[in-house]
Design a protein around this motif. Structure first.
Motif, PDB file in Angstrom:
ATOM      1  N   GLU A  10      -4.186  13.010  63.096  1.00 42.61           N
ATOM      2  CA  GLU A  10      -4.861  13.709  64.155  1.00 42.61           C
ATOM      3  C   GLU A  10      -5.717  15.080  63.670  1.00 42.61           C
ATOM      4  O   GLU A  10      -6.882  15.350  63.372  1.00 42.61           O
ATOM      5  CB  GLU A  10      -4.127  13.484  65.564  1.00 42.61           C
ATOM      6  CG  GLU A  10      -5.758  13.995  66.247  1.00 42.61           C
ATOM      7  CD  GLU A  10      -5.458  15.534  66.824  1.00 42.61           C
ATOM      8  OE1 GLU A  10      -5.978  15.562  67.243  1.00 42.61           O
ATOM      9  OE2 GLU A  10      -3.937  16.176  66.537  1.00 42.61           O
ATOM     10  N   LYS A  11      -4.568  15.638  62.718  1.00 41.85           N
ATOM     11  CA  LYS A  11      -5.085  17.417  62.338  1.00 41.85           C
ATOM     12  C   LYS A  11      -5.012  16.745  61.095  1.00 41.85           C
ATOM     13  O   LYS A  11      -3.624  16.702  60.795  1.00 41.85           O
ATOM     14  CB  LYS A  11      -4.396  18.525  63.063  1.00 41.85           C
ATOM     15  CG  LYS A  11      -4.836  19.079  62.457  1.00 41.85           C
ATOM     16  CD  LYS A  11      -4.172  20.523  63.057  1.00 41.85           C
ATOM     17  CE  LYS A  11      -2.526  20.259  62.328  1.00 41.85           C
ATOM     18  NZ  LYS A  11      -1.600  22.046  63.218  1.00 41.85           N
ATOM     19  N   PRO A  12      -6.503  16.581  59.967  1.00 39.10           N
ATOM     20  CA  PRO A  12      -6.027  16.149  59.033  1.00 39.10           C
ATOM     21  C   PRO A  12      -5.839  17.406  57.678  1.00 39.10           C
ATOM     22  O   PRO A  12      -5.467  18.669  57.868  1.00 39.10           O
ATOM     23  CB  PRO A  12      -7.667  16.177  58.660  1.00 39.10           C
ATOM     24  CG  PRO A  12      -8.141  15.966  59.020  1.00 39.10           C
ATOM     25  CD  PRO A  12      -7.683  16.778  60.966  1.00 39.10           C
ATOM     26  N   ARG A  77       7.752  13.013  58.587  1.00 38.90           N
ATOM     27  CA  ARG A  77       6.591  13.695  58.700  1.00 38.90           C
ATOM     28  C   ARG A  77       6.644  14.587  57.919  1.00 38.90           C
ATOM     29  O   ARG A  77       7.759  15.697  57.214  1.00 38.90           O
ATOM     30  CB  ARG A  77       8.067  14.334  59.923  1.00 38.90           C
ATOM     31  CG  ARG A  77       7.010  15.331  61.170  1.00 38.90           C
ATOM     32  CD  ARG A  77       6.930  16.626  60.788  1.00 38.90           C
ATOM     33  NE  ARG A  77       6.199  17.819  61.146  1.00 38.90           N
ATOM     34  CZ  ARG A  77       5.392  17.763  60.879  1.00 38.90           C
ATOM     35  NH1 ARG A  77       4.100  17.675  60.261  1.00 38.90           N
ATOM     36  NH2 ARG A  77       5.027  18.843  62.964  1.00 38.90           N
ATOM     37  N   ALA A  78       5.141  14.997  57.388  1.00 37.34           N
ATOM     38  CA  ALA A  78       5.044  16.306  56.109  1.00 37.34           C
ATOM     39  C   ALA A  78       5.558  17.435  57.203  1.00 37.34           C
ATOM     40  O   ALA A  78       3.736  18.181  57.706  1.00 37.34           O
ATOM     41  CB  ALA A  78       3.726  15.447  56.048  1.00 37.34           C
ATOM     42  N   GLY A  79       5.848  18.057  56.923  1.00 35.01           N
ATOM     43  CA  GLY A  79       6.384  19.307  57.622  1.00 35.01           C
ATOM     44  C   GLY A  79       7.866  19.949  58.673  1.00 35.01           C
ATOM     45  O   GLY A  79       9.050  18.449  57.406  1.00 35.01           O
ATOM     46  N   ALA A  80       8.185  20.308  59.038  1.00 35.32           N
ATOM     47  CA  ALA A  80       9.937  20.291  58.994  1.00 35.32           C
ATOM     48  C   ALA A  80      10.467  19.940  60.531  1.00 35.32           C
ATOM     49  O   ALA A  80      10.921  18.994  60.836  1.00 35.32           O
ATOM     50  CB  ALA A  80       9.941  21.915  60.355  1.00 35.32           C
ATOM     51  N   GLY A  81       9.375  20.273  62.139  1.00 30.38           N
ATOM     52  CA  GLY A  81       9.597  19.745  63.581  1.00 30.38           C
ATOM     53  C   GLY A  81       9.298  17.831  63.247  1.00 30.38           C
ATOM     54  O   GLY A  81       8.355  17.566  62.747  1.00 30.38           O
ATOM     55  N   TYR A  82      10.810  17.079  63.616  1.00 33.98           N
ATOM     56  CA  TYR A  82      10.490  15.990  64.188  1.00 33.98           C
ATOM     57  C   TYR A  82      10.032  15.367  65.630  1.00 33.98           C
ATOM     58  O   TYR A  82      10.744  14.303  65.576  1.00 33.98           O
ATOM     59  CB  TYR A  82      11.278  14.700  62.997  1.00 33.98           C
ATOM     60  CG  TYR A  82      12.642  15.440  62.923  1.00 33.98           C
ATOM     61  CD1 TYR A  82      13.216  14.683  63.558  1.00 33.98           C
ATOM     62  CD2 TYR A  82      13.037  16.415  61.308  1.00 33.98           C
ATOM     63  CE1 TYR A  82      14.604  14.809  63.338  1.00 33.98           C
ATOM     64  CE2 TYR A  82      14.510  16.639  62.086  1.00 33.98           C
ATOM     65  CZ  TYR A  82      15.343  16.553  62.645  1.00 33.98           C
ATOM     66  OH  TYR A  82      16.574  16.725  62.523  1.00 33.98           O
TER      67      TYR A  82
END
Ligand code: 3PG
Length: 309
Positions: A10-12, A77-82
């Motif tokens: 959603e946020k590219p 999940r490209a990032g930390a928080g899932y």
């Protein structure tokens, strides 16, 4: 038939990151499907139906999304928080869920430092501010982001203390010249700046509120680059009302942010849209790691970063 990897953001990601992901996917003989800036859940439900793998950011991967994803085997999940992924629904279908720990941490840590200075300089408006040098920085949870904030705080001349309920090895704190405290109460009591780095879980939701805020030293600032859900918003409102010296700055607007802005003016601030991980570097690091983890999972079965084991 080649594997289809859907990037639904959603946020590219930055363009370079998308190009890099495409390269990794195509090199491995896969096909990249891109769904960016979607505005309707229906678009995600349709796109995910054909996907073997899914890369997301904070996009909500609900039970409904999982149910629509008939071929899906892995979500990264490209990032930390899932906390945006329904782990139970994924596990039930045997779908592997991963994150990419550490890949976007520096971007978030730099923002935390920026927000501290911004608030101590009256949100960059005229008037006498204060310096962060010599102040005590409390770090709530000493993971990938917390550690980077700790080191940056030390470099800026701050006195850094940290608390992490899951990290008992004193060497980790000692290596950074950071003092480890044994309880959350002790941490808040001493912190002129308190930087939050806890995930949103059943245990942490609504856990930062009135009592902890009221225990903070005079003129203290709570810095939230973690999740809005960990804040007890009603308690925050009450503490800010009773203590005219307290400040709150966040990268994730509170549910009652408009009311906070209205009531407390310059003592509160929320970025217009969550931007902690919005750097070219973080996009590239997290995006490429996600693509590599997927390719490796299909090739060798590597589940190193699986979070629903
Ligand atoms: C994370 O958990 O990695 C950060 O909150 C970044 O989230 P984003 O990908 O939505 O910017």
């Amino acid at each position: 038939k080649s594997m289809k990897i859907l990037v639904a953001t959603e946020k590219p990601f930055a363009k370079k990151a998308v190009e890099g992901i495409r390269e990794i996917v195509e090199e491995a003989g896969g096909e990249l499907v891109l769904l960016e800036k979607y505005t309707d859940k229906a678009q995600l439900l349709e796109a995910v139906a054909e996907a073997d793998a899914l890369i997301v950011r904070s996009d909500k991967v609900t039970a409904e999304v999982i149910a629509a994803a008939r071929r899906l085997r892995i979500v990264v999940r490209a990032g930390a928080g899932y906390d945006n992924v329904d782990l139970a629904a994924a596990s039930e279908r045997g779908i592997v869920v991963m994150n990419t720990p550490g890949q976007n941490s520096n971007a978030v840590a730099e923002l935390a430092v920026a927000l501290m200075i911004f608030m101590s300089r009256n949100r960059f408006t005229p008037g006498t501010g204060s310096e962060i040098q010599g102040k005590t920085l409390g770090i709530h949870a000493y993971g990938n982001v917390g550690r980077l904030v700790g080191r940056k705080g030390k470099a800026l001349g701050m006195n850094v203390v940290a608390y992490d309920p899951f990290l008992s090895d004193p060497a980790v704190f000692e290596a950074d010249g950071v003092r480890r405290v044994g309880s959350v109460e002790e941490l808040y009591k001493t912190a002129d700046f308190l930087s939050l780095h806890i995930p949103a879980t059943a245990e942490t939701k609504g856990s930062i509120g009135y009592d902890l805020l009221m225990s903070m030293p005079k003129g203290a600032t709570l810095v939230n680059t973690a999740r809005k859900e960990v804040i007890d918003e009603e308690g925050l409102m009450r503490a800010l009302t009773e203590r005219e010296d307290l400040k709150y700055v966040t990268d994730i607007a509170a549910g009652n942010q408009a009311a906070l802005d209205e009531a407390f003016g310059k003592r509160v601030f929320a970025t217009p849209k969550k931007m902690g991980a919005e750097t070219a570097e973080a996009n590239l690091n997290a995006g490429l790691a996600a693509a590599r983890q997927i390719v490796d999972f299909f090739r060798t079965g590597n589940t190193r970063f699986q979070v629903n084991k």
